[in-house]
Design a protein around this motif. Structure first.
Motif, PDB file in Angstrom:
ATOM      1  N   MET A 148      61.729 -29.669  18.929  1.00 26.27           N
ATOM      2  CA  MET A 148      61.578 -28.287  19.369  1.00 26.27           C
ATOM      3  C   MET A 148      62.921 -27.571  19.451  1.00 26.27           C
ATOM      4  O   MET A 148      62.988 -26.359  19.302  1.00 26.27           O
ATOM      5  CB  MET A 148      60.848 -28.241  20.716  1.00 26.27           C
ATOM      6  CG  MET A 148      59.420 -28.793  20.660  1.00 26.27           C
ATOM      7  SD  MET A 148      58.388 -28.029  19.381  1.00 26.27           S
ATOM      8  CE  MET A 148      58.159 -26.405  20.054  1.00 26.27           C
ATOM      9  N   SER A 149      64.013 -28.314  19.632  1.00 28.36           N
ATOM     10  CA  SER A 149      65.336 -27.690  19.716  1.00 28.36           C
ATOM     11  C   SER A 149      65.841 -27.213  18.350  1.00 28.36           C
ATOM     12  O   SER A 149      66.811 -26.468  18.277  1.00 28.36           O
ATOM     13  CB  SER A 149      66.349 -28.665  20.322  1.00 28.36           C
ATOM     14  OG  SER A 149      66.454 -29.816  19.507  1.00 28.36           O
ATOM     15  N   ASN A 150      65.158 -27.612  17.259  1.00 28.77           N
ATOM     16  CA  ASN A 150      65.577 -27.196  15.915  1.00 28.77           C
ATOM     17  C   ASN A 150      64.934 -25.893  15.446  1.00 28.77           C
ATOM     18  O   ASN A 150      65.171 -25.464  14.321  1.00 28.77           O
ATOM     19  CB  ASN A 150      65.290 -28.300  14.898  1.00 28.77           C
ATOM     20  CG  ASN A 150      66.230 -29.478  15.051  1.00 28.77           C
ATOM     21  OD1 ASN A 150      67.198 -29.425  15.806  1.00 28.77           O
ATOM     22  ND2 ASN A 150      65.936 -30.548  14.345  1.00 28.77           N
ATOM     23  N   PHE A 151      64.120 -25.271  16.274  1.00 27.53           N
ATOM     24  CA  PHE A 151      63.532 -23.981  15.896  1.00 27.53           C
ATOM     25  C   PHE A 151      64.595 -22.905  15.933  1.00 27.53           C
ATOM     26  O   PHE A 151      65.445 -22.884  16.824  1.00 27.53           O
ATOM     27  CB  PHE A 151      62.366 -23.599  16.815  1.00 27.53           C
ATOM     28  CG  PHE A 151      61.066 -24.188  16.382  1.00 27.53           C
ATOM     29  CD1 PHE A 151      60.248 -23.512  15.482  1.00 27.53           C
ATOM     30  CD2 PHE A 151      60.668 -25.415  16.842  1.00 27.53           C
ATOM     31  CE1 PHE A 151      59.054 -24.063  15.065  1.00 27.53           C
ATOM     32  CE2 PHE A 151      59.474 -25.978  16.440  1.00 27.53           C
ATOM     33  CZ  PHE A 151      58.664 -25.298  15.543  1.00 27.53           C
ATOM     34  N   ASP A 152      64.541 -22.012  14.954  1.00 26.37           N
ATOM     35  CA  ASP A 152      65.494 -20.899  14.880  1.00 26.37           C
ATOM     36  C   ASP A 152      64.690 -19.607  14.758  1.00 26.37           C
ATOM     37  O   ASP A 152      63.849 -19.471  13.868  1.00 26.37           O
ATOM     38  CB  ASP A 152      66.405 -21.080  13.671  1.00 26.37           C
ATOM     39  CG  ASP A 152      67.455 -19.977  13.558  1.00 26.37           C
ATOM     40  OD1 ASP A 152      67.639 -19.219  14.521  1.00 26.37           O
ATOM     41  OD2 ASP A 152      68.075 -19.881  12.481  1.00 26.37           O
ATOM     42  N   CYS A 153      64.960 -18.672  15.650  1.00 26.11           N
ATOM     43  CA  CYS A 153      64.255 -17.388  15.647  1.00 26.11           C
ATOM     44  C   CYS A 153      65.087 -16.277  15.018  1.00 26.11           C
ATOM     45  O   CYS A 153      64.698 -15.112  15.060  1.00 26.11           O
ATOM     46  CB  CYS A 153      63.864 -17.009  17.075  1.00 26.11           C
ATOM     47  SG  CYS A 153      62.791 -18.222  17.869  1.00 26.11           S
ATOM     48  N   GLY A 154      66.244 -16.623  14.445  1.00 26.29           N
ATOM     49  CA  GLY A 154      67.086 -15.627  13.805  1.00 26.29           C
ATOM     50  C   GLY A 154      67.928 -14.834  14.794  1.00 26.29           C
ATOM     51  O   GLY A 154      68.654 -13.931  14.409  1.00 26.29           O
ATOM     52  N   ASN A 155      67.825 -15.163  16.059  1.00 25.03           N
ATOM     53  CA  ASN A 155      68.544 -14.472  17.114  1.00 25.03           C
ATOM     54  C   ASN A 155      68.744 -15.489  18.239  1.00 25.03           C
ATOM     55  O   ASN A 155      67.779 -16.098  18.701  1.00 25.03           O
ATOM     56  CB  ASN A 155      67.700 -13.281  17.567  1.00 25.03           C
ATOM     57  CG  ASN A 155      68.258 -12.549  18.756  1.00 25.03           C
ATOM     58  OD1 ASN A 155      68.614 -13.162  19.754  1.00 25.03           O
ATOM     59  ND2 ASN A 155      68.306 -11.236  18.655  1.00 25.03           N
ATOM     60  N   LYS A 156      69.976 -15.671  18.684  1.00 28.38           N
ATOM     61  CA  LYS A 156      70.273 -16.698  19.686  1.00 28.38           C
ATOM     62  C   LYS A 156      69.481 -16.520  20.970  1.00 28.38           C
ATOM     63  O   LYS A 156      69.000 -17.483  21.556  1.00 28.38           O
ATOM     64  CB  LYS A 156      71.774 -16.724  19.993  1.00 28.38           C
ATOM     65  CG  LYS A 156      72.595 -17.376  18.934  1.00 28.38           C
ATOM     66  CD  LYS A 156      74.048 -17.464  19.360  1.00 28.38           C
ATOM     67  CE  LYS A 156      74.872 -18.124  18.270  1.00 28.38           C
ATOM     68  NZ  LYS A 156      76.241 -18.344  18.673  1.00 28.38           N
ATOM     69  N   ILE A 157      69.326 -15.282  21.408  1.00 33.56           N
ATOM     70  CA  ILE A 157      68.607 -15.027  22.656  1.00 33.56           C
ATOM     71  C   ILE A 157      67.127 -15.388  22.496  1.00 33.56           C
ATOM     72  O   ILE A 157      66.545 -16.037  23.362  1.00 33.56           O
ATOM     73  CB  ILE A 157      68.779 -13.554  23.103  1.00 33.56           C
ATOM     74  CG1 ILE A 157      70.249 -13.309  23.452  1.00 33.56           C
ATOM     75  CG2 ILE A 157      67.865 -13.225  24.276  1.00 33.56           C
ATOM     76  CD1 ILE A 157      70.602 -11.860  23.707  1.00 33.56           C
ATOM     77  N   MET A 158      66.534 -14.982  21.376  1.00 32.87           N
ATOM     78  CA  MET A 158      65.121 -15.301  21.141  1.00 32.87           C
ATOM     79  C   MET A 158      64.916 -16.813  20.991  1.00 32.87           C
ATOM     80  O   MET A 158      63.932 -17.362  21.491  1.00 32.87           O
ATOM     81  CB  MET A 158      64.600 -14.569  19.906  1.00 32.87           C
ATOM     82  CG  MET A 158      64.436 -13.087  20.128  1.00 32.87           C
ATOM     83  SD  MET A 158      63.826 -12.229  18.666  1.00 32.87           S
ATOM     84  CE  MET A 158      62.204 -12.907  18.509  1.00 32.87           C
ATOM     85  N   THR A 159      65.839 -17.474  20.297  1.00 29.67           N
ATOM     86  CA  THR A 159      65.746 -18.929  20.140  1.00 29.67           C
ATOM     87  C   THR A 159      65.812 -19.607  21.502  1.00 29.67           C
ATOM     88  O   THR A 159      65.016 -20.505  21.799  1.00 29.67           O
ATOM     89  CB  THR A 159      66.867 -19.447  19.215  1.00 29.67           C
ATOM     90  OG1 THR A 159      66.721 -18.832  17.927  1.00 29.67           O
ATOM     91  CG2 THR A 159      66.807 -20.946  19.054  1.00 29.67           C
TER      92      THR A 159
END
Length: 183
Positions: free
Chosen positions: A78-89
């Motif tokens: 789950m820590s490898n998900f990237d939302c394209g924005n550090k805050i959203m991730t």
């Protein structure tokens, strides 16, 4: 006497040919080699759409119609998900309690062909909840097998993130798309 002997020989020949023939009503076992998995979590918030993804390399095989091995299991960090924005991730990781539950698990079993696609049982373990789907459809294309889960944060006892004193709210509905890429 020759006629009886000929009929007997012909009968035995036909019996051996038909007796050794493979029935056509049983589907063939099929092995599909997988080399990559992509998982996307999409949804809406009060400021627009979001998309968080996790892509990882894996060497495994999905067996269709197999009695021998008919289960595909994979762990998802789950820590490898990237939302394209550090805050959203960081918000996603907080929402799914990544420190307490670092991995989710997808288990696909009882995979059967249904036309050009597949039907299976899907168990999705996230946080401390297991979601079970009995007749889950996997869509088969030339380069991948893919499926879509529509669920709510509340289905897995999670609260959608709220930021800036409630100005930014993530909607309860989420869609999880996953793709198993073929070799």
């Amino acid at each position: 006497m020759k006629t009886r002997f000929s009929i007997l020989i012909m009968g035995l020949v036909v019996f051996f040919f038909l007796g050794s023939a493979k029935p056509t009503f049983f589907a063939e076992d099929t092995a599909v080699a997988i080399n990559k998995i992509k998982i996307e979590i999409t949804g809406l918030s009060t400021v627009g759409k979001y998309n968080c993804s996790n892509i990882f390399t894996i060497k495994d095989t999905v067996y269709v119609n197999s009695i021998k091995k008919n289960t595909f299991n994979t762990d998802i960090k789950m820590s490898n998900f990237d939302c394209g924005n550090k805050i959203m991730t960081k918000d996603l990781q907080g929402t799914v309690k990544v420190k307490k539950f670092p991995n989710s698990t997808v288990c696909i079993s009882d995979i059967k062909p249904i036309g050009k696609n597949y039907k299976c049982r899907l168990n999705f373990f996230i946080t401390d909840k297991t979601l079970k789907y009995k007749d889950f459809i996997l869509y088969n294309t030339d380069d991948k097998i893919q499926g879509t889960l529509s669920l709510k944060f509340s289905d897995i006892d999670l609260e959608p993130p709220v930021k800036m004193a409630g100005l930014i709210k993530v909607k309860d509905d989420i869609v999880i798309n996953f793709s198993l890429y073929k070799n």
